[in-house]
Write an enzyme that holds these catalytic residues in place. Structure first.
Site, PDB file in Angstrom:
ATOM      1  N   ASP A  62      25.654 -68.433  21.641  1.00  0.00           N
ATOM      2  CA  ASP A  62      24.390 -68.551  20.890  1.00  0.00           C
ATOM      3  C   ASP A  62      24.554 -70.152  20.300  1.00  0.00           C
ATOM      4  OD1 ASP A  62      21.925 -69.142  20.746  1.00  0.00           O
ATOM      5  OD2 ASP A  62      21.427 -68.108  19.429  1.00  0.00           O
ATOM      6  N   ILE A  81      15.242 -76.335  25.382  1.00  0.00           N
ATOM      7  CA  ILE A  81      15.518 -76.781  24.031  1.00  0.00           C
ATOM      8  C   ILE A  81      14.300 -77.097  23.601  1.00  0.00           C
ATOM      9  CG2 ILE A  81      16.925 -79.167  22.536  1.00  0.00           C
ATOM     10  CD1 ILE A  81      18.865 -78.586  24.539  1.00  0.00           C
ATOM     11  N   GLY A  82      14.153 -76.975  22.076  1.00  0.00           N
ATOM     12  CA  GLY A  82      12.529 -77.584  21.393  1.00  0.00           C
ATOM     13  C   GLY A  82      10.935 -76.799  22.162  1.00  0.00           C
ATOM     14  N   CYS A 101       9.901 -74.038  15.826  1.00  0.00           N
ATOM     15  CA  CYS A 101      11.134 -74.753  16.177  1.00  0.00           C
ATOM     16  C   CYS A 101      10.460 -76.214  15.959  1.00  0.00           C
ATOM     17  CB  CYS A 101      11.530 -75.096  17.308  1.00  0.00           C
ATOM     18  SG  CYS A 101      12.985 -75.875  18.243  1.00  0.00           S
ATOM     19  N   THR A 116      12.866 -79.433  16.302  1.00  0.00           N
ATOM     20  CA  THR A 116      13.813 -80.530  16.751  1.00  0.00           C
ATOM     21  C   THR A 116      13.286 -81.010  17.657  1.00  0.00           C
ATOM     22  OG1 THR A 116      15.155 -78.453  17.034  1.00  0.00           O
ATOM     23  CG2 THR A 116      15.399 -79.578  18.882  1.00  0.00           C
ATOM     24  N   GLY A 133      11.763 -69.303  24.767  1.00  0.00           N
ATOM     25  CA  GLY A 133      11.789 -69.736  23.833  1.00  0.00           C
ATOM     26  C   GLY A 133       9.633 -70.839  24.679  1.00  0.00           C
ATOM     27  N   GLY A 153       8.985 -65.289  18.936  1.00  0.00           N
ATOM     28  CA  GLY A 153       7.394 -65.582  17.570  1.00  0.00           C
ATOM     29  C   GLY A 153       6.312 -64.059  18.623  1.00  0.00           C
ATOM     30  N   SER A 190      17.756 -72.284  12.201  1.00  0.00           N
ATOM     31  CA  SER A 190      17.877 -73.399  12.372  1.00  0.00           C
ATOM     32  C   SER A 190      16.627 -73.697  10.579  1.00  0.00           C
ATOM     33  CB  SER A 190      17.670 -74.171  12.774  1.00  0.00           C
ATOM     34  OG  SER A 190      19.036 -73.639  14.068  1.00  0.00           O
ATOM     35  N   ARG A 245      23.205 -81.646   7.304  1.00  0.00           N
ATOM     36  CA  ARG A 245      22.283 -80.775   8.589  1.00  0.00           C
ATOM     37  C   ARG A 245      20.866 -81.711   7.875  1.00  0.00           C
ATOM     38  NH1 ARG A 245      23.648 -75.669  11.354  1.00  0.00           N
ATOM     39  NH2 ARG A 245      21.369 -75.593  11.609  1.00  0.00           N
ATOM     40  N   ALA A 246      19.914 -81.384   9.024  1.00  0.00           N
ATOM     41  CA  ALA A 246      18.484 -81.178   8.731  1.00  0.00           C
ATOM     42  C   ALA A 246      17.637 -79.887   9.305  1.00  0.00           C
ATOM     43  CB  ALA A 246      17.765 -82.547   9.208  1.00  0.00           C
TER      44      ALA A 246
HETATM   45  P1  5GP Z   1       9.583 -68.412  20.273  1.00  0.00           P
HETATM   46  O1  5GP Z   1       9.481 -67.124  21.829  1.00  0.00           O
HETATM   47  O2  5GP Z   1       9.654 -67.687  19.016  1.00  0.00           O
HETATM   48  O3  5GP Z   1       8.451 -68.982  20.837  1.00  0.00           O
HETATM   49  O4  5GP Z   1      11.299 -69.137  20.730  1.00  0.00           O
HETATM   50  C1  5GP Z   1      12.279 -68.226  20.611  1.00  0.00           C
HETATM   51  C2  5GP Z   1      13.102 -69.173  20.735  1.00  0.00           C
HETATM   52  O5  5GP Z   1      13.374 -70.212  19.612  1.00  0.00           O
HETATM   53  C3  5GP Z   1      14.886 -68.404  20.112  1.00  0.00           C
HETATM   54  O6  5GP Z   1      15.737 -67.450  21.392  1.00  0.00           O
HETATM   55  C4  5GP Z   1      15.340 -69.869  20.173  1.00  0.00           C
HETATM   56  O7  5GP Z   1      15.971 -70.159  20.641  1.00  0.00           O
HETATM   57  C5  5GP Z   1      14.860 -70.579  18.941  1.00  0.00           C
HETATM   58  N1  5GP Z   1      14.744 -70.873  17.703  1.00  0.00           N
HETATM   59  C6  5GP Z   1      15.041 -69.824  17.120  1.00  0.00           C
HETATM   60  N2  5GP Z   1      14.479 -70.347  15.594  1.00  0.00           N
HETATM   61  C7  5GP Z   1      14.691 -71.560  15.571  1.00  0.00           C
HETATM   62  C8  5GP Z   1      15.280 -72.898  14.971  1.00  0.00           C
HETATM   63  O8  5GP Z   1      15.504 -73.095  13.402  1.00  0.00           O
HETATM   64  N3  5GP Z   1      14.871 -73.981  15.611  1.00  0.00           N
HETATM   65  C9  5GP Z   1      15.208 -74.475  16.938  1.00  0.00           C
HETATM   66  N4  5GP Z   1      15.279 -75.345  17.785  1.00  0.00           N
HETATM   67  N5  5GP Z   1      14.666 -73.569  17.803  1.00  0.00           N
HETATM   68  C10 5GP Z   1      14.810 -71.990  17.398  1.00  0.00           C
END
Ligand code: 5GP
Length: 361
Positions: free
Chosen positions: A128, A179-180, A185, A187, A219, A242, A285, A301-302
Site C-alpha cells: 500500500d 486517488i483522492g 483524504c 490529496t 475510497g 470512513g 497521511s 512532506r505535507a
Molecule cells: P474512505 O472509505 O474513508 O472514503 O476511504 C478509505 C481510503 O482512503 C483508504 O483505503 C486509503 O486509500 C485512503 N486514505 C486513508 N488515509 C488517507 C490519507 O491520509 N490521505 C489520503 N490521500 N488518502 C487516505
C-alpha cells in the site's frame, strides 16, 4: 497543456436502471462469489468488501467481524510482528485477512518473516503506497511475486489503465484503485491530483479483467448504494475506511460531547442539553498519523489527511448486514442472481441529483 475533455464520474453522478428480473425474492440471490486469481493459485469464496488498512478500522477486532461474514480486512501496517503472529496463529485468517506493507525495509522484513516462518497462515499481502506510480512499487511487486509465487498480492493505489496493466503483468493479482476519493483524504486539495471514483473503476476494471486481474475500488463510499454502484461498474472488491469508522468496534475511544439545543425543558425552564457520541478517525497521511505511528512529520512532506470526529454508528455486524441487505436488493432490481453477474447487469443513468434531501440525507 493537455486536457481530457470527457466528464469523469463519481458515485453521486449516477443512478442504476432497474431491469426486468426473474428473481422473485432477495433470498434467491448469491452475494458471495468464488474468486480465482491471475497468480495466486488459491480460490476464495467471499463478498468482496474490505475494511481499509487504516489504524482505526484495519484492526484485529474489526477483522474478526469481517471474517464472520466472509468479508475481508486489510490489517494496518503498524502492528508489531509478535502481535500479527499471535493473531494469525490463533484465528483462521487464511482467506479473509490481508497483511499490509509499505516500501520500508522494516515492512519487508516483517512480511518476509511471517510468510517464511508461518507458511500456512496468512498469505494475502497488500502493498500500500498512496502513489503506486513510483518505480519502487513495481520493483517490489516483481520481488514479492518471485520470492513468494503463491501469495495473493494486492497493490495500490492507481487510477489509470496503464499502471493497472503494468502492475498485474508484474505480479499483482488485484490492483487497488482510487486517488483522492477517501473521506479522510485531502490529496486533491493539497496537490490537485485525483480522479472521480466511478470513472476510475470503469477504466481500471476493464483493463484488469482483460488480462486476468482484478481491482479493488478504494475510497469514496458514503452509502451502501455506492458499494452497489462500485460492483456495478466492475470492481471485484470494495474497500472502505470512513464507512466503518464510527462503529463501536473501530479503534479509538468514544468521545461524549454535550450540546445546548434550542429546546426548553418544560419542567426546569432551562435549555435542553443533548449528548452526542463520536469517535476519532484520521487519514493515514495526516500529520496526526505521522506523529502517532512514526517519529513526526518529515519536513519535505505535507499532511494529506484529515482528523475528524465521526458520530458513533451501529455495531459492525449490523453495518455488514445492511450492506448485504442493500446488495441483495440491488441484485434483485437489476436481475443479477450472482455477485459475479452484477456488472454485466448494470446500466447507469447519468443524473444531476442523486437523492431527495429535503428531510436530510
Ligand atoms: P474512505 O472509505 O474513508 O472514503 O476511504 C478509505 C481510503 O482512503 C483508504 O483505503 C486509503 O486509500 C485512503 N486514505 C486513508 N488515509 C488517507 C490519507 O491520509 N490521505 C489520503 N490521500 N488518502 C487516505
Amino acid at each position: 497543456m493537455k486536457i481530457y475533455d470527457q466528464t469523469e464520474l463519481d458515485f453521486k453522478d449516477v443512478l442504476v436502471k432497474p431491469k426486468r428480473s426473474f428473481i422473485n425474492s432477495r433470498s434467491e440471490v448469491e452475494v458471495t462469489r468464488e474468486y480465482k486469481f491471475k497468480w495466486c493459485p488459491r480460490r476464495i469464496v467471499g463478498t468482496g468488501i474490505i475494511s481499509a488498512n487504516m489504524a482505526t478500522v484495519g484492526t484485529f477486532q474489526v477483522a474478526k467481524h469481517m471474517m464472520q461474514n466472509k468479508m475481508f480486512c486489510c490489517l494496518h501496517k503498524h502492528y508489531e510482528i509478535d502481535d500479527l503472529i499471535k493473531f494469525i496463529t490463533e484465528n483462521d485468517c487464511r482467506d479473509y485477512v490481508f497483511l499490509s506493507m509499505g516500501l520500508r525495509d522494516e515492512d519487508y522484513k516483517k512480511i518476509e518473516t511471517i510468510l517464511t516462518e508461518y507458511p500456512d497462515k496468512c498469505r494475502n499481502i497488500c502493498i500500500d503506497v498512496p502513489n503506486a506510480y513510483i518505480p519502487r512499487v513495481k520493483e517490489l511487486v516483481i520481488k514479492m511475486r518471485e520470492k513468494f509465487p503463491d501469495i495473493l498480492l494486492m497493490v495500490g493505489n492507481a487510477v489509470t489503465a496503464e499502471l493497472v496493466e503494468d502492475l498485474i503483468l508484474s505480479g499483482a493479482d488485484i490492483v487497488k484503485c482510487g486517488i483522492g476519493s477517501g473521506s479522510a483524504c485531502i490529496t486533491r486539495r493539497i496537490t490537485g491530483v485525483g480522479r472521480p471514483q466511478l470513472s476510475t473503476i470503469f477504466e481500471c476494471a476493464d483493463t484488469a479483467h482483460g488480462i486476468g486481474g482484478m481491482i479493488c475500488s478504494d475510497g469514496g463510499v458514503v452509502y451502501v448504494g455506492d458499494i452497489c454502484k462500485a460492483f456495478g461498474a466492475g470492481a471485484d472488491f470494495v474497500m472502505m475506511g470512513g464507512f466503518y469508522a464510527g462503529c463501536p468496534e473501530a479503534a479509538g475511544d468514544i468521545i461524549e460531547k454535550k450540546f445546548i439545543t434550542g429546546q426548553i425543558d418544560e419542567k426546569t425552564g432551562e435549555r435542553v442539553i443533548e449528548t452526542k457520541r463520536f469517535k476519532v478517525f484520521y487519514g493515514m497521511s495526516s500529520e496526526y498519523a505521522q506523529n502517532k505511528h512514526y517519529h513526526g512529520m518529515p519536513k519535505y512532506r505535507a499532511s494529506e489527511g484529515r482528523v475528524v470526529e465521526v458520530p458513533l454508528r451501529d455495531p459492525i455486524d449490523k453495518m455488514n448486514q445492511d450492506i448485504l441487505g442493500g446488495l441483495r436488493s440491488y441484485m434483485t432490481y437489476i436481475g443479477a442472481r450472482r455477485l459475479k453477474d452484477v456488472s454485466k447487469c448494470t446500466t447507469f443513468y447519468r443524473v444531476n441529483t442523486q437523492l431527495n434531501t429535503v428531510f436530510g440525507e
